[in-house]
Scaffold this motif. Structure first.
Motif, PDB file in Angstrom:
ATOM      1  N   ILE A 184       0.834  -1.192  -0.011  1.00 35.38           N
ATOM      2  CA  ILE A 184      -0.095   0.109   0.152  1.00 35.38           C
ATOM      3  C   ILE A 184       0.857   1.142   0.002  1.00 35.38           C
ATOM      4  CG2 ILE A 184      -1.864   1.372   1.009  1.00 35.38           C
ATOM      5  CD1 ILE A 184      -2.496  -1.534   2.749  1.00 35.38           C
ATOM      6  N   THR A 185       0.679   2.054  -0.813  1.00 36.22           N
ATOM      7  CA  THR A 185       1.374   3.578  -1.005  1.00 36.22           C
ATOM      8  C   THR A 185       0.242   4.540  -1.145  1.00 36.22           C
ATOM      9  OG1 THR A 185       2.901   2.449  -2.397  1.00 36.22           O
ATOM     10  CG2 THR A 185       2.939   4.724  -2.117  1.00 36.22           C
ATOM     11  N   VAL A 186       0.688   5.632  -0.017  1.00 37.63           N
ATOM     12  CA  VAL A 186      -0.366   6.828  -0.159  1.00 37.63           C
ATOM     13  C   VAL A 186       0.651   8.153  -0.577  1.00 37.63           C
ATOM     14  CG1 VAL A 186      -2.092   6.010   1.325  1.00 37.63           C
ATOM     15  CG2 VAL A 186      -0.021   6.910   2.358  1.00 37.63           C
ATOM     16  N   GLY A 187      -0.041   8.911  -1.289  1.00 37.35           N
ATOM     17  CA  GLY A 187       0.540  10.149  -1.682  1.00 37.35           C
ATOM     18  C   GLY A 187      -0.031  11.437  -1.407  1.00 37.35           C
ATOM     19  N   HIS A 188       0.687  12.397  -1.215  1.00 34.25           N
ATOM     20  CA  HIS A 188       0.413  13.894  -0.506  1.00 34.25           C
ATOM     21  C   HIS A 188       0.143  13.845   0.663  1.00 34.25           C
ATOM     22  CE1 HIS A 188       0.176  15.233  -4.383  1.00 34.25           C
ATOM     23  NE2 HIS A 188      -0.819  14.205  -5.018  1.00 34.25           N
ATOM     24  N   CYS A 189      -0.837  13.507   1.539  1.00 31.46           N
ATOM     25  CA  CYS A 189      -1.457  13.359   2.831  1.00 31.46           C
ATOM     26  C   CYS A 189      -0.988  14.874   3.539  1.00 31.46           C
ATOM     27  CB  CYS A 189      -0.520  12.294   3.675  1.00 31.46           C
ATOM     28  SG  CYS A 189      -0.829  10.715   2.863  1.00 31.46           S
ATOM     29  N   CYS A 190      -1.400  15.938   2.935  1.00 27.56           N
ATOM     30  CA  CYS A 190      -1.175  17.336   2.974  1.00 27.56           C
ATOM     31  C   CYS A 190      -1.699  17.649   4.587  1.00 27.56           C
ATOM     32  CB  CYS A 190      -1.468  18.208   2.128  1.00 27.56           C
ATOM     33  SG  CYS A 190      -0.659  17.934   0.619  1.00 27.56           S
ATOM     34  N   SER A 191      -2.847  17.151   4.586  1.00 29.65           N
ATOM     35  CA  SER A 191      -3.661  17.628   5.787  1.00 29.65           C
ATOM     36  C   SER A 191      -3.102  16.973   7.096  1.00 29.65           C
ATOM     37  CB  SER A 191      -5.222  17.134   5.814  1.00 29.65           C
ATOM     38  OG  SER A 191      -5.259  15.826   5.842  1.00 29.65           O
ATOM     39  N   LEU A 192      -2.460  16.098   7.320  1.00 30.63           N
ATOM     40  CA  LEU A 192      -1.695  15.529   8.241  1.00 30.63           C
ATOM     41  C   LEU A 192      -0.992  16.602   8.993  1.00 30.63           C
ATOM     42  CD1 LEU A 192      -1.197  12.876  10.018  1.00 30.63           C
ATOM     43  CD2 LEU A 192       0.841  12.480   8.719  1.00 30.63           C
ATOM     44  N   ALA A 193      -0.242  17.525   8.236  1.00 26.07           N
ATOM     45  CA  ALA A 193       0.455  18.660   8.888  1.00 26.07           C
ATOM     46  C   ALA A 193      -0.220  19.666   9.465  1.00 26.07           C
ATOM     47  CB  ALA A 193       1.472  19.067   7.644  1.00 26.07           C
ATOM     48  N   ARG A 194      -1.640  19.672   9.252  1.00 23.34           N
ATOM     49  CA  ARG A 194      -2.312  20.614   9.800  1.00 23.34           C
ATOM     50  C   ARG A 194      -3.139  20.215  11.235  1.00 23.34           C
ATOM     51  NH1 ARG A 194      -1.077  25.343   8.109  1.00 23.34           N
ATOM     52  NH2 ARG A 194      -3.238  26.224   8.003  1.00 23.34           N
TER      53      ARG A 194
END
Length: 437
Positions: free
Chosen positions: A249-259
């Motif tokens: 399993i690969t996931v990309g971006h996940c930007c909201s984690l930093a917020r």
């Protein structure tokens, strides 16, 4: 350092250079504070014959060929005919959709994809995973084109592809049937764009069951937003654990984690680590799109928490993402540029440690390809730079790099953009050319 003409077409030759010790498959005795060691690398008959410690001055730096874990070869280079009007995510989404529905014939996708691969090859990349928009008629267009490109580029760039569609499409059984058939026919990876919709968990369960039943790996676009309530990453990790999924399993971006708040971050990171999920950040594209508000300086860098994920044992990588399309107006599939910008943006230095794996060994391991490391007996696939240290390497574009494949220096001349004029602009192309003297 040897120039292309100095490297023999056949036979035995060697170079003394610095190398990130983390990218060599054997222990090295002396490693400096930046993780670099001096070696003498010997090539014979297209393979690495020896990697030995060297005491003399280094002629440059050597890195194994790059591996790109997350790209969009089907979207590449459409900017001249379909711009992003405001630089936002939704401006990109709307305009890519319009371009796809209007222009993405087999001939169009073939020309742009091949152009992109020629750029990546010249820069020194040996493996690429691309996401392919897999909606409606495009499934029957882009997947056969990808298959042709994979055959054409075999032995130079190893290619993998992921089916890309929004999570809501999972409810459409006919769509899933078409996607599954394409993946089985072309050895593809099952993907999707996830965000917080009511049917998220139900549709994730459907995707995990489909992947398990067919032996598909999974690769998702996740939470590409600044909204801290976007938590589909945690839902994916929970689904992986719930299904005891055995594939990659690969996931990309996940930007909201930093917020998100620290307690929530720690809980999600722990689930991702337990589920064995790999995370790839796309720093250049996320910097371009995320937290863009007219007349306001962005407050967030848009990248996910790679340091925290890596510290928890998660496999992490960085990659190019989009290239000269509405999602990112720039880029050239140069993984060195990606690492340079990631180093500046995400602070992959002081110390560099094993962060060079993020564009080499780690994505190679995720893809399951033999690349990203230098090992005795392995194919002589690497890139030689005049730079001898990280500060020298990351301060210049390194446009004079020497790319070695199977022991031979390749032609690193980049294709000219005007090659795409006829494809992108048609009858408009001639009116845009500069007059000759």
């Amino acid at each position: 350092m040897p120039k292309p003409l100095d490297i023999p077409a056949d036979g035995r030759w060697s170079v003394e250079a610095t190398v990130p010790a983390c990218l060599v498959s054997q222990p090295l005795a002396t490693i400096d504070q930046d993780g670099l060691a001096r070696i003498r690398l010997t090539v014979a008959d297209g393979r690495i014959e020896a990697i030995e410690a060297a005491d003399g001055p280094a002629a440059g730096m050597v890195l194994p060929c790059f591996v790109e874990l997350h790209t969009h070869l089907d979207k590449g280079h459409i900017w001249p005919r379909r711009r992003n009007p405001d630089g936002t995510f939704f401006g990109a989404l709307d305009n890519v959709t319009l371009d796809r529905e209007t222009h993405w014939s087999a001939a169009d996708v073939t020309a742009r994809m091949d152009f992109s691969l020629r750029c990546a090859h010249a820069h020194g990349t040996s493996a690429i995973r691309t996401h392919l928009d897999s909606i409606g008629k495009q499934i029957g267009i882009s997947w056969p084109v990808f298959a042709e490109m994979r055959e054409k580029w075999a032995g130079r760039i190893e290619l993998q592809a992921v089916a890309l569609f929004s999570i809501e499409h999972v409810s459409d059984r006919a769509h899933l049937s078409d996607v599954s058939a394409a993946l089985r026919a072309h050895d593809g990876i099952l993907g999707g764009v996830t965000y917080m919709v009511p049917e998220l968990d139900q549709n994730l369960d459907t995707l995990f069951r489909l992947a398990a039943d067919n032996g598909f790996d999974l690769d998702f676009h996740v939470d590409e937003t600044q909204d801290p309530t976007a938590r589909s990453l945690a839902h994916i990790a929970e689904a992986a654990l719930r299904h005891r999924f055995a594939g990659q399993i690969t996931v990309g971006h996940c930007c909201s984690l930093a917020r998100q708040e620290e307690d929530e971050v720690k809980a999600t990171v722990a689930k991702v680590a337990e589920a064995g999920i790999a995370v790839v950040s796309l720093p250049m594209c996320n910097l371009y799109l995320q937290d863009r508000v007219p007349g306001r300086t962005p407050r967030s860098r848009g990248v996910t928490l790679l340091h925290e994920l890596k510290a928890a044992g998660v496999a992490v990588a960085v990659s190019s993402d989009n290239t000269r399309d509405p999602f990112y107006a720039y880029g050239d599939l140069d993984a060195l540029e990606v690492f340079r910008e990631a180093t500046r943006t995400i602070h992959l230095d002081h110390p560099f440690g094993d962060w060079p794996k993020a564009v080499t060994a780690t994505p190679a391991a995720v893809m399951g390809v033999d690349a990203g490391r230098l090992r005795v007996g392995g194919s002589a696939d690497f890139v030689l730079f005049r730079a001898r240290s990280w500060t020298e390497l990351l301060s210049r574009p390194q446009s004079d790099r020497v790319v070695v494949r199977k022991g031979r220096a390749i032609d690193t001349t980049l294709p000219d953009y005007d090659e795409l004029d006829a494809v992108l602009l048609g009858s408009q192309a001639s009116s845009l050319l500069l007059p000759s003297d």
